[in-house]
Design a protein around this motif. Sequence first.
Motif, PDB file in Angstrom:
ATOM      1  N   UNK A   1       0.871  -1.174   0.000  1.00  0.00           N
ATOM      2  CA  UNK A   1       0.000   0.000   0.000  1.00  0.00           C
ATOM      3  C   UNK A   1       0.911   1.229   0.000  1.00  0.00           C
ATOM      4  N   UNK A   2       0.733   2.094  -0.980  1.00  0.00           N
ATOM      5  CA  UNK A   2       1.637   3.231  -1.155  1.00  0.00           C
ATOM      6  C   UNK A   2       0.895   4.534  -0.894  1.00  0.00           C
ATOM      7  N   UNK A   3       1.382   5.293   0.092  1.00  0.00           N
ATOM      8  CA  UNK A   3       0.807   6.592   0.441  1.00  0.00           C
ATOM      9  C   UNK A   3       1.717   7.679  -0.111  1.00  0.00           C
ATOM     10  N   UNK A   4       1.133   8.566  -0.938  1.00  0.00           N
ATOM     11  CA  UNK A   4       1.922   9.570  -1.646  1.00  0.00           C
ATOM     12  C   UNK A   4       1.740  10.958  -1.047  1.00  0.00           C
ATOM     13  N   UNK A   5       2.873  11.636  -0.898  1.00  0.00           N
ATOM     14  CA  UNK A   5       2.888  13.007  -0.401  1.00  0.00           C
ATOM     15  C   UNK A   5       3.563  13.882  -1.459  1.00  0.00           C
ATOM     16  N   UNK A   6       3.907  15.088  -1.118  1.00  0.00           N
ATOM     17  CA  UNK A   6       4.432  16.029  -2.111  1.00  0.00           C
ATOM     18  C   UNK A   6       5.676  15.479  -2.806  1.00  0.00           C
ATOM     19  N   UNK A   7       6.709  15.194  -2.040  1.00  0.00           N
ATOM     20  CA  UNK A   7       7.947  14.667  -2.637  1.00  0.00           C
ATOM     21  C   UNK A   7       8.361  13.344  -1.998  1.00  0.00           C
ATOM     22  N   UNK A   8       7.445  12.767  -1.230  1.00  0.00           N
ATOM     23  CA  UNK A   8       7.746  11.576  -0.430  1.00  0.00           C
ATOM     24  C   UNK A   8       6.664  10.525  -0.620  1.00  0.00           C
ATOM     25  N   UNK A   9       7.045   9.262  -0.462  1.00  0.00           N
ATOM     26  CA  UNK A   9       6.056   8.191  -0.387  1.00  0.00           C
ATOM     27  C   UNK A   9       6.341   7.345   0.859  1.00  0.00           C
ATOM     28  N   UNK A  10       5.268   6.817   1.436  1.00  0.00           N
ATOM     29  CA  UNK A  10       5.389   5.859   2.536  1.00  0.00           C
ATOM     30  C   UNK A  10       4.803   4.541   2.038  1.00  0.00           C
ATOM     31  N   UNK A  11       5.630   3.510   2.022  1.00  0.00           N
ATOM     32  CA  UNK A  11       5.227   2.216   1.474  1.00  0.00           C
ATOM     33  C   UNK A  11       5.033   1.221   2.610  1.00  0.00           C
TER      34      UNK A  11
END
Length: 314
Positions: A25-35
Amino acid sequence: MNGAIKETHFQFPGQKGFYKGKVRDVYMFDKTIAVVATDRISAFDVVLPKPIPYKGQVLNQIAAKFLKATADIVPNWVTSTPDPNVTVGKKCEPFKVEMVIRGYLAGHAAREYASGKRTICGVALPEGLRENDKLPNPIITPTTKADEGHDEDISKEAILEKGIVSPEDYAILEKYTHSLFQKGTEIASEMGLILVDTKYEFGKFNGEIYLIDEIHTPDSSRYFYADGYEANQKQGKAQKQLSKEFVRQWLISNGFQGKEGQNIPDMPNSFVEEISERYIELYEKITGEKFVKADTGNLGKRIEMAVLKEIGEG
């Protein structure tokens, strides 16, 4: 049964998007992702109904170890691993190809060869090879990275002709792929293993090429045990593998190969536990380290708090 996490539905401050892969599950932010590496397991391009305890932790920690071990070869996307199931890193723009590299004639390549093909992804193969034979030199057999459906074989020439990757970038991807495979082969050899084939994915961040996704895990790679390899080849026996092949074989024996009209068989809890134990065994064999089970008492909350803390600091 120990706790396992099948899917997540978090909503984080500043979240720009969400992508659900087969396992991650990939959570996307401005310049970052949390996988988030969940405990989902897939076979034949199908996600199976029951999650496998500790599988996500196994994959996340193997990938973290090998990304760190290859950071001197190519920069990678990772900035931190704040939780056993979570990796946070740069949001790269991925290339639309997967760089598959093969040192041995196994799996898909062996099936193609057995059907009479002597050229795979534009790479010529010699006559007289048997399944699982070592190739004269490692070969790159790229695939397209499909948004939907199956990835498909493609040649270097077609990639360049279609403008999927520029010639300059592709030369760098080739160089990185061979160097990473060489390093992976050396690490595997120290563990008494043979790295048979694997795949690497790359992307760009601020114009620079980065290694993305996971590397050298049993979900993305095939390993043979070095002990007995030569004898098995001489006798025409199957090689002892370190992969999730045993899950595929169980499904096949229960009438499922992902084909239309087939139903996924119900996995008894005893088999789910066996898969979990095998993944832990894979971790210990590949890394040479003892696997330490993380607390799964409130797994979802633990993961959510780890991401919150990390993006808050970022």
